[in-house]
Enzyme design. Structure first.
Site, PDB file in Angstrom:
ATOM      1  N   CYS A 143       0.790  -1.351  -0.489  1.00  0.00           N
ATOM      2  CA  CYS A 143      -0.116   0.134   0.045  1.00  0.00           C
ATOM      3  C   CYS A 143       1.225   0.937  -0.154  1.00  0.00           C
ATOM      4  CB  CYS A 143      -1.003  -0.050   1.224  1.00  0.00           C
ATOM      5  SG  CYS A 143      -0.041  -0.373   3.438  1.00  0.00           S
ATOM      6  N   ARG A 167      -2.403  -0.393   5.294  1.00  0.00           N
ATOM      7  CA  ARG A 167      -3.465  -1.512   5.209  1.00  0.00           C
ATOM      8  C   ARG A 167      -3.032  -2.348   4.334  1.00  0.00           C
ATOM      9  NH1 ARG A 167      -4.717   4.040   1.161  1.00  0.00           N
ATOM     10  NH2 ARG A 167      -2.694   4.155   1.138  1.00  0.00           N
TER      11      ARG A 167
END
Lengths: 147, 302
Positions: free
Chosen positions: B248, B253
């Site tokens: 990410c 994430r």
């Protein structure tokens, strides 16, 4: 650069932080977060009048009022974002009642003077720098318009 | 000492490793179980102090899991010191929860896994679900006694990918879990997130765009396995036996997606590229694709 010039209220806030150990500084920041006032009604119904601070990870909105040569910062951030609320509250309390000229003279690195770098992280502190920059821009615009 | 698994949540039974999740009901019943340590890990460094699940300790991703100087995680000594200070023993069951749909909780779980902490689980739905259900929180410090956690060498080979691993990986699946705007190269940060310094925008060639949020329901809980299969197998084309790297912007994430692929869907070889876009997008001479097309995989570089 000469000695950073801080108005009395901001200097007091800085000293309050620096007197504490690093973990207690976090708790003081939380006190500030809890002291952030609710939005006045005239803004609660008009969120469009507030400016979003995109430098902050959490949604925070602010606006500046310049009234009779004195500056007021109004800010709103959710309860789930206490760090951001704390930053906004420090600036709102520290700036309240300053003249536009005094507000514009606040050192841009004021957020770095609070000794929060290690407890909060420099990355998070950049959110506070973003708020300060936006406050100054609004003060500039709004005091020009009044002049 | 480990604690019994959450065997009572129907949805979990479909997952490859159902033992990696607990429900809020389960946690409520096990708050006082010996051998269980609850850990809160948030994006907001002060959120824990506003009230946390009773007994929970706080582990901050930025100030505690990262090395303060080098861009890396703490080493074996640092992790042992952190665990000892928090009162976590090597054989404790750790349940992690946090804000933002467990982004940072998943990140912490992944870091715990680099050190081979065996029994580490996520609270499905995280902090928001606990609060939404009006369950008890407290500001009382947990006061756990310090432990003697062993010094374990961090394993950077199995679950973690570095930039050069990605360059050598071309031809195998890459999953980009950022927003579509970041993937296309319209911007280098998540919408409404601060600029964290990547010099170029776009994505790693051949990476499929599967934003992390496609794995969760509106209440932040993970989707049932059938829906996850649809997202990652049918849409993104992942298959058993694939060697996958997820990335990410700074790796948080993608830890969430790593958790889904590895623990919920059971893909064996999944690594998280924590350098992610803030490294790749500033790295000299690495290939980048802009726009919606994945782009062809370049020749792998070894």
């Amino acid at each position: 650069m000469g000695e950073a010039k801080l108005t009395e209220a901001l200097a007091e806030i800085r000293d309050e932080f620096l007197e504490l150990g690093e973990q207690d500084r976090l708790l003081l920041l939380l006190d500030f977060a809890n002291e952030l006032p609710e939005l006045p009604e005239r803004y609660a119904d008009h969120p469009d009048l507030l400016e979003r601070v995109v430098e902050c990870q959490s949604p925070v909105f602010l606006t500046v009022e310049v009234d009779d040569g004195s500056v007021t910062v109004i800010a709103s951030a959710p309860r789930e974002a206490p760090t951001t609320r704390g930053f906004a509250s420090i600036l709102a309390q520290g700036i309240h009642g300053l003249s536009p000229a005094e507000t514009l003279e606040i050192p841009n690195d004021f957020p770095q003077m609070l000794g929060l770098g290690r407890a909060v992280s420099p990355l998070r502190l950049s959110g506070m720098s973003g708020m300060l920059a936006r406050i100054k821009r609004q003060v500039r615009e709004k005091s020009d318009a009044a002049a | 000492m480990t604690v019994e698994v959450d065997a009572g949540t129907e949805k979990f039974t479909g997952y490859a490793n159902p033992n990696r999740l607990v429900s809020t009901d389960w946690l409520q019943e096990h708050l006082d179980s010996p051998g269980l340590v609850i850990v809160e890990s948030d994006e907001d460094v002060l959120l824990y102090e506003t009230g946390h699940i009773p007994g929970a300790v706080k582990v901050d991703w930025h100030t505690e899991l990262n090395d303060p100087v080098t861009r890396d995680y703490v080493d074996g000594d640092g992790f042992a010191a952190l665990m000892s200070r928090k009162g976590i023993a090597r054989d404790d069951t750790v349940v992690i929860y946090g804000d933002k749909s467990n982004w940072w909780a998943a990140y912490a779980l992944w870091v715990f896994s680099l050190f081979g902490h065996k029994d580490v689980r996520l609270l499905d739905g995280g902090r928001d679900k606990w609060i939404a259900e009006d369950r008890e929180t407290t500001t009382e410090a947990p006061g756990r006694a310090a432990t003697d956690y062993p010094v374990v060498t961090r394993d950077d080979a199995t679950l973690r990918a570095f930039r050069d691993d990605v360059l050598a990986h071309f031809g195998n699946p890459l999953i980009d879990v950022r927003s579509p705007e970041e993937y296309r190269g319209d911007r280098t940060t998540a919408p409404a997130y601060p600029e964290e310094g990547a010099l170029r925008a776009g994505h790693i060639p051949s990476a499929a765009s599967v934003p992390w949020g496609r794995a969760v329901a509106d209440d932040g809980t993970f989707l049932p396995v059938a829906e996850l299969e649809g997202v990652y197998r049918s849409d993104a084309g992942l298959r058993d036996g694939d060697d996958v790297i997820a990335y990410c912007r700074i790796g948080e994430r993608s830890s969430h997606t790593w958790f889904v692929l590895h623990h919920l869907l059971g893909l064996e070889h999944v690594r998280n590229y924590d350098g992610s876009w803030t490294e790749w997008g500033s790295s000299v001479g690495v290939p980048i694709v802009v726009g919606d097309d994945r782009g062809a995989a370049p020749e792998p570089r070894s």
